[in-house]
Design a protein around this motif. Sequence first.
Motif, PDB file in Angstrom:
ATOM      1  N   GLU A 239       0.834  -1.205   0.000  1.00  0.00           N
ATOM      2  CA  GLU A 239       0.000   0.000   0.000  1.00  0.00           C
ATOM      3  C   GLU A 239       0.871   1.258   0.000  1.00  0.00           C
ATOM      4  OE1 GLU A 239      -3.923  -1.762   2.346  1.00  0.00           O
ATOM      5  OE2 GLU A 239      -2.342  -0.750   3.487  1.00  0.00           O
ATOM      6  N   ASP A 240       1.931   1.262   0.795  1.00  0.00           N
ATOM      7  CA  ASP A 240       2.823   2.427   0.853  1.00  0.00           C
ATOM      8  C   ASP A 240       3.503   2.681  -0.489  1.00  0.00           C
ATOM      9  OD1 ASP A 240       2.120   2.650   3.481  1.00  0.00           O
ATOM     10  OD2 ASP A 240       4.043   1.964   4.295  1.00  0.00           O
ATOM     11  N   ALA A 241       3.724   1.612  -1.247  1.00  0.00           N
ATOM     12  CA  ALA A 241       4.365   1.744  -2.560  1.00  0.00           C
ATOM     13  C   ALA A 241       3.360   2.073  -3.662  1.00  0.00           C
ATOM     14  CB  ALA A 241       5.103   0.457  -2.897  1.00  0.00           C
ATOM     15  N   GLY A 242       2.094   2.170  -3.279  1.00  0.00           N
ATOM     16  CA  GLY A 242       1.062   2.462  -4.266  1.00  0.00           C
ATOM     17  C   GLY A 242       0.778   1.307  -5.199  1.00  0.00           C
ATOM     18  N   LEU A 243       1.024   0.071  -4.722  1.00  0.00           N
ATOM     19  CA  LEU A 243       0.851  -1.120  -5.549  1.00  0.00           C
ATOM     20  C   LEU A 243      -0.289  -1.983  -5.002  1.00  0.00           C
ATOM     21  CD1 LEU A 243       4.613  -2.094  -5.958  1.00  0.00           C
ATOM     22  CD2 LEU A 243       3.118  -1.088  -7.700  1.00  0.00           C
ATOM     23  N   PRO A 244      -0.960  -2.703  -5.889  1.00  0.00           N
ATOM     24  CA  PRO A 244      -2.000  -3.616  -5.412  1.00  0.00           C
ATOM     25  C   PRO A 244      -1.395  -4.738  -4.579  1.00  0.00           C
ATOM     26  CG  PRO A 244      -1.566  -3.975  -7.743  1.00  0.00           C
ATOM     27  CD  PRO A 244      -0.819  -2.736  -7.358  1.00  0.00           C
ATOM     28  N   VAL A 245      -2.133  -5.180  -3.575  1.00  0.00           N
ATOM     29  CA  VAL A 245      -1.668  -6.275  -2.731  1.00  0.00           C
ATOM     30  C   VAL A 245      -1.893  -7.583  -3.475  1.00  0.00           C
ATOM     31  CG1 VAL A 245      -1.905  -7.445  -0.513  1.00  0.00           C
ATOM     32  CG2 VAL A 245      -2.248  -4.966  -0.662  1.00  0.00           C
ATOM     33  N   PRO A 246      -0.846  -8.385  -3.653  1.00  0.00           N
ATOM     34  CA  PRO A 246      -0.998  -9.643  -4.387  1.00  0.00           C
ATOM     35  C   PRO A 246      -1.611 -10.722  -3.499  1.00  0.00           C
ATOM     36  CG  PRO A 246       1.229  -9.476  -3.577  1.00  0.00           C
ATOM     37  CD  PRO A 246       0.533  -8.190  -3.178  1.00  0.00           C
ATOM     38  N   PRO A 247      -1.887 -11.892  -4.039  1.00  0.00           N
ATOM     39  CA  PRO A 247      -2.337 -13.008  -3.201  1.00  0.00           C
ATOM     40  C   PRO A 247      -1.373 -13.234  -2.035  1.00  0.00           C
ATOM     41  CG  PRO A 247      -2.583 -13.564  -5.513  1.00  0.00           C
ATOM     42  CD  PRO A 247      -1.855 -12.250  -5.462  1.00  0.00           C
ATOM     43  N   ILE A 248      -1.927 -13.471  -0.857  1.00  0.00           N
ATOM     44  CA  ILE A 248      -1.123 -13.564   0.359  1.00  0.00           C
ATOM     45  C   ILE A 248      -1.810 -14.484   1.350  1.00  0.00           C
ATOM     46  CG2 ILE A 248      -2.262 -11.545   1.396  1.00  0.00           C
ATOM     47  CD1 ILE A 248       0.429 -10.788   2.675  1.00  0.00           C
ATOM     48  N   ASN A 249      -1.029 -15.085   2.240  1.00  0.00           N
ATOM     49  CA  ASN A 249      -1.653 -15.832   3.333  1.00  0.00           C
ATOM     50  C   ASN A 249      -1.303 -15.195   4.669  1.00  0.00           C
ATOM     51  OD1 ASN A 249       1.153 -17.424   3.191  1.00  0.00           O
ATOM     52  ND2 ASN A 249       0.235 -17.899   5.183  1.00  0.00           N
ATOM     53  N   GLY A 250      -2.197 -15.325   5.614  1.00  0.00           N
ATOM     54  CA  GLY A 250      -1.972 -14.886   6.981  1.00  0.00           C
ATOM     55  C   GLY A 250      -2.443 -15.977   7.913  1.00  0.00           C
TER      56      GLY A 250
END
Length: 404
Positions: free
Chosen positions: A301-312
């Motif tokens: 978000e800080d880089a202005g990029l979409p968040v890719p698929p991720i696991n938490g």
Amino acid sequence: MPRRKAAVAVFAVLALAGCTTDKPTATTQPAASAPSASQSAQGSGTGAQSKFFVQADFDAQLAMRTQTPEGPSDKPWEQAIAPQMADTAKYKKDGPYHLCFSNAAVNNPWRQVGWKTMQAEAGLHKEITKFTALDAEGKDDKQISDIAELQAKGCDALIVSPNTTATLTPAVTAACGKVPVIVFDRGVETDCPVTFIKPIGGYAFGADAAEFLVEKVPVPAGGKVLALRILPGVDVLETRWSAAKVVFDKSKVQVVGVEFTDGDAAKTKSIVSDYLQRYGKIDGVWMDAGATAVAAIEAFEDAGLPVPPINGEDQQDFLQKWKDSNLTAIAPTYPTYQWRTPIIAALKILKGEEVPKMWNLPQPKVTSENLSTYLKPNMPPLHYALCGCEDLPGFPETWGGKKS
């Protein structure tokens, strides 16, 4: 599930259950359904397979993901996958009962949620007139002393969550000769406990997350995955990563980095930012524990990029971020509801009822389809959704929540 003298794999979570660096012993002969460490491709950037990788345990855990557990459908903490029952007739005695608990620690949110859940479960049973618990504060020597002290207090049954495996084995073995012992969360290198209670385990967690990324990461567009780990040499984190490695090596995604975050949010964010500067784009993020997942998201978000698929994981802060930002995500779990099961097991044993020798609990995963079920806006950010505590007295206030 194959069982060795050492409980089948040792399970611990740094950010959840605390960590142990004991190396698990070998189990049964490896099956041939997945590549061994020497067979796995290393060209994907995943490196060499972990010394903790045990093929038979990997195969068994992945198979258990699709097996239907036995037990009440609305009480997963009472369910068991493929149980082999142990006779407990020799332990049968009349109540009331004094239960004792040697706890590794309450030094992180996962253990704090679990401890509250265990106390509430014990409070449900009038036949438990005394419940004595000692906190080892994450110290092996203190827990060894605690177990000896508890044996002198007239306990009818002893519950143990070991701090580490090999070091605690002699103390648990000694206790088995004097009182029925229930071990949960992490194993010991003896099968003398009446039952060992655990979720499916680290291989299932790691594979769930990696399979999701392989499905969601757009390979033609780059297919670059960043793997974030906490620490090397921690058994359950190693099995999570080793399972992910098997999945990634059989796929077309490219693992561009495997980095250790120390479980620190600032470091996690810095690492992700560095990789974004280096590659311009990261197409997926795999994590062996989800406590810093929100920090990884914020780097994009800080880089202005979409968040890719991720696991938490099933921490509320990640689940809330997932919903608010409409992420492509998954959350494998290490259910906190397992803290209810030892109390239930102890009572069954003291009543002479059979219990599973290896009590494998179901290990659900949070998906976009069931996210709303696990997201609880009235609970604090570090609460774990799979506490199994919603029906217990004092919920939600005892767990830091507010009534809706």
